[in-house]
Design an enzyme around this catalytic site. Structure first.
Site, short mmCIF file in Angstrom:
data_model
loop_
_atom_site.label_atom_id
_atom_site.label_comp_id
_atom_site.label_asym_id
_atom_site.label_seq_id
_atom_site.Cartn_x
_atom_site.Cartn_y
_atom_site.Cartn_z
N TYR A 32 23.93 -35.20 -12.51
CA TYR A 32 24.01 -34.85 -13.92
C TYR A 32 23.17 -33.62 -14.27
CZ TYR A 32 25.96 -39.55 -14.68
OH TYR A 32 26.74 -40.67 -14.66
N HIS A 84 20.63 -45.99 -13.58
CA HIS A 84 21.01 -45.68 -12.20
C HIS A 84 20.11 -46.43 -11.23
CE1 HIS A 84 22.95 -41.55 -13.36
NE2 HIS A 84 23.79 -42.56 -13.49
N ARG A 98 26.79 -46.00 -21.28
CA ARG A 98 28.14 -46.02 -20.72
C ARG A 98 29.12 -46.54 -21.76
NH1 ARG A 98 24.97 -48.13 -16.42
NH2 ARG A 98 25.09 -46.91 -14.49
N HIS A 127 32.47 -40.43 -21.12
CA HIS A 127 31.53 -40.23 -20.02
C HIS A 127 30.91 -38.84 -20.04
CE1 HIS A 127 29.74 -41.78 -16.38
NE2 HIS A 127 29.98 -40.64 -15.77
N LYS A 143 26.69 -52.04 -16.45
CA LYS A 143 27.52 -51.95 -15.25
C LYS A 143 26.89 -52.69 -14.07
CE LYS A 143 29.62 -48.58 -12.11
NZ LYS A 143 29.75 -47.13 -11.80
N ARG A 167 27.60 -38.84 -21.74
CA ARG A 167 26.54 -39.35 -20.88
C ARG A 167 26.00 -38.22 -19.99
NH1 ARG A 167 24.56 -44.11 -18.40
NH2 ARG A 167 24.68 -44.17 -16.13
#
Length: 318
Positions: A291, A282, A156, A256, A181, A259
């Site tokens: 994704y 995640h 990220r 992003h 995150k 990613r």
């Protein structure tokens, strides 16, 4: 000027640290509070107020989702200011938030900046900007290193910005993401291509040789000669400029998108969704499936890695 606001911010942030908020959360809060304070100062407001917040909201050129996040964070501060009797009335109220329908519609909108493996190869093998009229800046090797690390690790924006040189392990081929995150550190790949790009950047002197392993890996030198890390939008814009300079403005995606490219390419290659989910950090597999985009089967991750290696050898880069 703005004494009440500054006092409220200091007390709120102290309270967050006491409650052991993650470093990523603290940084996000601090950035939003700073954005708002700078708006107040630049527009002559003596203190935070509902009117000032409405004007600030109008000045923001962001998505509905980002606007909603900014206002919610600022509302935490506003409510705290009222609870501690620093403010007699809140300067953020629910009526200021964008309608949930707008946020939901934007959230479900198809992601427009998924780069494929061919794009990734072009970004990682470039030696200069290729778009007509685009001047290659002196910081090209830094931006190339940033883009290459993002493409090959799935990190990220906030994770890359907080990287220290000590987090890189050339022997094991891993990067230790200390600030994430979700607040849970993890390891991500540090490929040969990324190692080459980072070494070129370090050898360029753009990161002063006098810095220690505990200093930020990527940053800028201020006018006063100090080294500081990059801000979120600053990094994202540098990535966008680099990608646009190589692939064209129609593909000038921000950080992003890289990613997404990492996840999409690896998922298409047959890598397990569980392993990709772990590398992306995640907490839910459902998030990772977002994704998963269909890419050219001839440009899967396995072929992608081989092709990149052959490009590097052909160009004499590695």
């Amino acid at each position: 000027m703005l004494e009440n606001y500054k006092t409220t911010v200091d007390m709120f942030m102290s309270n967050c640290r006491t409650n052991e908020c993650t470093k990523a959360t603290l940084e996000t809060y601090a950035n939003v509070f700073r954005f708002y304070r700078e708006f107040l100062e630049n527009n002559g407001y003596e203190d935070a107020s509902a009117i000032a917040t409405l004007k600030w909201k109008e000045s923001l050129n962001v998505s509905f989702r980002t606007l909603d996040m900014y206002l919610r964070i600022l509302k935490y501060l506003s409510d705290f200011g009222v609870d501690t009797c620093i403010y007699s009335a809140p300067f953020v109220v629910e009526k200021m938030f964008p309608p949930k329908k707008q946020i939901s519609k934007e959230k479900n909108k198809e992601y427009n900046h998924v780069l494929d493996a061919e794009d990734a190869m072009a970004l990682m093998s470039a030696e200069r900007y290729t778009i007509d009229g685009r001047r290659t800046p002196k910081t090209f090797v830094r931006e190339k290193a940033i883009v290459t690390v993002l493409l090959t690790s799935g990190m990220r924006n906030i994770e890359l910005r907080n990287l220290k040189l000590k987090n890189l392990n050339y022997v094991s081929g891993t990067i230790y993401c200390e600030i994430t995150k979700g607040g849970k550190p993890r390891y991500v790949p540090f490929t040969e291509e990324a190692q080459t790009a980072v070494n070129d950047y370090l050898n360029s002197g753009l990161r002063p040789y006098t810095l220690s392993n505990d200093d930020f890996l990527f940053g800028v030198v201020t006018n006063s000669g100090e080294w500081r890390g990059m801000e979120r939008t600053e990094l994202s814009e540098k990535v966008k400029s680099y990608v646009g300079g190589i692939l064209g403005e129609e593909k000038a995606a921000r950080s992003h998108a890289l990613r997404h490219a990492f996840a999409s390419i690896n998922l298409t290659s047959g890598a397990s969704i569980e392993s990709i989910s772990n590398m992306l950090g995640h907490s839910r597999l459902q998030t990772t499936t977002i994704y998963a985009k269909d890419l050219d089967p001839e440009l899967t991750a396995s072929n992608f890695a081989k092709t990149v290696s052959s490009i590097y050898k052909k160009e004499g880069i590695a």
